[in-house]
Design a protein around this motif. Structure first.
Motif, mmCIF file in Angstrom:
data_model
loop_
_atom_site.group_PDB
_atom_site.id
_atom_site.type_symbol
_atom_site.label_atom_id
_atom_site.label_comp_id
_atom_site.label_asym_id
_atom_site.label_seq_id
_atom_site.Cartn_x
_atom_site.Cartn_y
_atom_site.Cartn_z
ATOM 1 N N SER A 273 0.840 -1.190 0.000
ATOM 2 C CA SER A 273 0.000 0.000 0.000
ATOM 3 C C SER A 273 0.875 1.239 0.000
ATOM 4 O O SER A 273 1.980 1.230 0.531
ATOM 5 C CB SER A 273 -0.893 0.021 1.231
ATOM 6 N N LEU A 274 0.353 2.302 -0.569
ATOM 7 C CA LEU A 274 1.069 3.563 -0.632
ATOM 8 C C LEU A 274 0.113 4.676 -0.212
ATOM 9 O O LEU A 274 -0.957 4.817 -0.786
ATOM 10 C CB LEU A 274 1.573 3.806 -2.062
ATOM 11 N N VAL B 91 6.856 0.912 7.546
ATOM 12 C CA VAL B 91 6.485 2.227 7.033
ATOM 13 C C VAL B 91 7.754 2.926 6.570
ATOM 14 O O VAL B 91 8.770 2.909 7.276
ATOM 15 C CB VAL B 91 5.789 3.079 8.126
ATOM 16 N N ILE B 92 7.680 3.520 5.392
ATOM 17 C CA ILE B 92 8.748 4.391 4.900
ATOM 18 C C ILE B 92 8.143 5.786 4.841
ATOM 19 O O ILE B 92 7.196 6.017 4.093
ATOM 20 C CB ILE B 92 9.250 3.964 3.512
ATOM 21 N N HIS B 93 8.646 6.684 5.659
ATOM 22 C CA HIS B 93 8.144 8.069 5.673
ATOM 23 C C HIS B 93 9.043 8.878 4.743
ATOM 24 O O HIS B 93 10.124 9.298 5.115
ATOM 25 C CB HIS B 93 8.158 8.615 7.099
ATOM 26 N N ALA B 94 8.588 9.050 3.515
ATOM 27 C CA ALA B 94 9.362 9.762 2.502
ATOM 28 C C ALA B 94 8.701 11.107 2.238
ATOM 29 O O ALA B 94 7.950 11.271 1.289
ATOM 30 C CB ALA B 94 9.452 8.939 1.230
ATOM 31 N N ILE C 73 3.534 -0.875 14.548
ATOM 32 C CA ILE C 73 4.249 -1.217 13.321
ATOM 33 C C ILE C 73 5.677 -1.602 13.662
ATOM 34 O O ILE C 73 6.323 -0.978 14.507
ATOM 35 C CB ILE C 73 4.179 -0.020 12.334
ATOM 36 N N ILE C 74 6.157 -2.652 13.022
ATOM 37 C CA ILE C 74 7.455 -3.243 13.345
ATOM 38 C C ILE C 74 8.618 -2.294 13.079
ATOM 39 O O ILE C 74 9.507 -2.129 13.909
ATOM 40 C CB ILE C 74 7.665 -4.546 12.549
ATOM 41 N N LYS C 75 8.656 -1.678 11.913
ATOM 42 C CA LYS C 75 9.805 -0.841 11.521
ATOM 43 C C LYS C 75 9.329 0.422 10.826
ATOM 44 O O LYS C 75 8.370 0.410 10.087
ATOM 45 C CB LYS C 75 10.713 -1.585 10.537
ATOM 46 N N ILE C 76 10.054 1.507 11.082
ATOM 47 C CA ILE C 76 9.819 2.739 10.346
ATOM 48 C C ILE C 76 11.134 3.161 9.747
ATOM 49 O O ILE C 76 12.182 2.979 10.295
ATOM 50 C CB ILE C 76 9.234 3.859 11.219
#
Length: 85
Positions: free
Chosen positions: A1-2, A44-47, A82-85
Motif C-alpha cells: 500500500s502507498l 512504514v517508509i516516511h518519505a 508497526i514493526i519498523k519505520i
C-alpha cells in the motif's frame, strides 16, 4: 500500500506503470491524523516531500508542517504497533 496526499500523481510520472495495479493507493494527509490509514502495516517508509502549500508558507510554518506531520506519523506507527519505520 502507498499513502499519499495525491496518489493520482503517480500516474503522471515518467516511468513504466505496468505494475501500478499491484499497489493499493490510499489518499490522505499526515497533517490530518484522522486521514491516516486504518489498515495494518508491518513497515512504514516516511518519505516526506515538499508541502503542497510550501511556496505560500513562511519558513516557520514550513518547519511546523514538517514537525507536525512527522509527529503524527510516529504516533500512528506507535498506536498501530508497526514493526519498523
Amino acid at each position: 500500500s502507498l499513502f499519499s496526499r495525491t496518489p493520482e500523481n503517480f500516474e503522471l510520472l515518467p516511468y513504466d506503470k505496468s505494475d501500478l495495479h499491484m499497489i493499493n493507493f490510499i489518499s490522505g494527509d499526515i497533517l490530518n491524523r484522522n486521514s491516516l490509514p486504518e489498515e495494518d502495516f508491518d513497515y512504514v517508509i516516511h518519505a516526506a516531500n515538499d508541502s503542497t502549500k510550501g511556496p505560500s508558507l513562511t519558513p516557520i510554518e514550513i518547519s511546523e508542517q514538517i514537525v507536525t506531520g512527522t509527529v503524527n506519523v510516529l504516533n500512528w506507527v506507535s498506536k498501530k504497533k508497526i514493526i519498523k519505520i
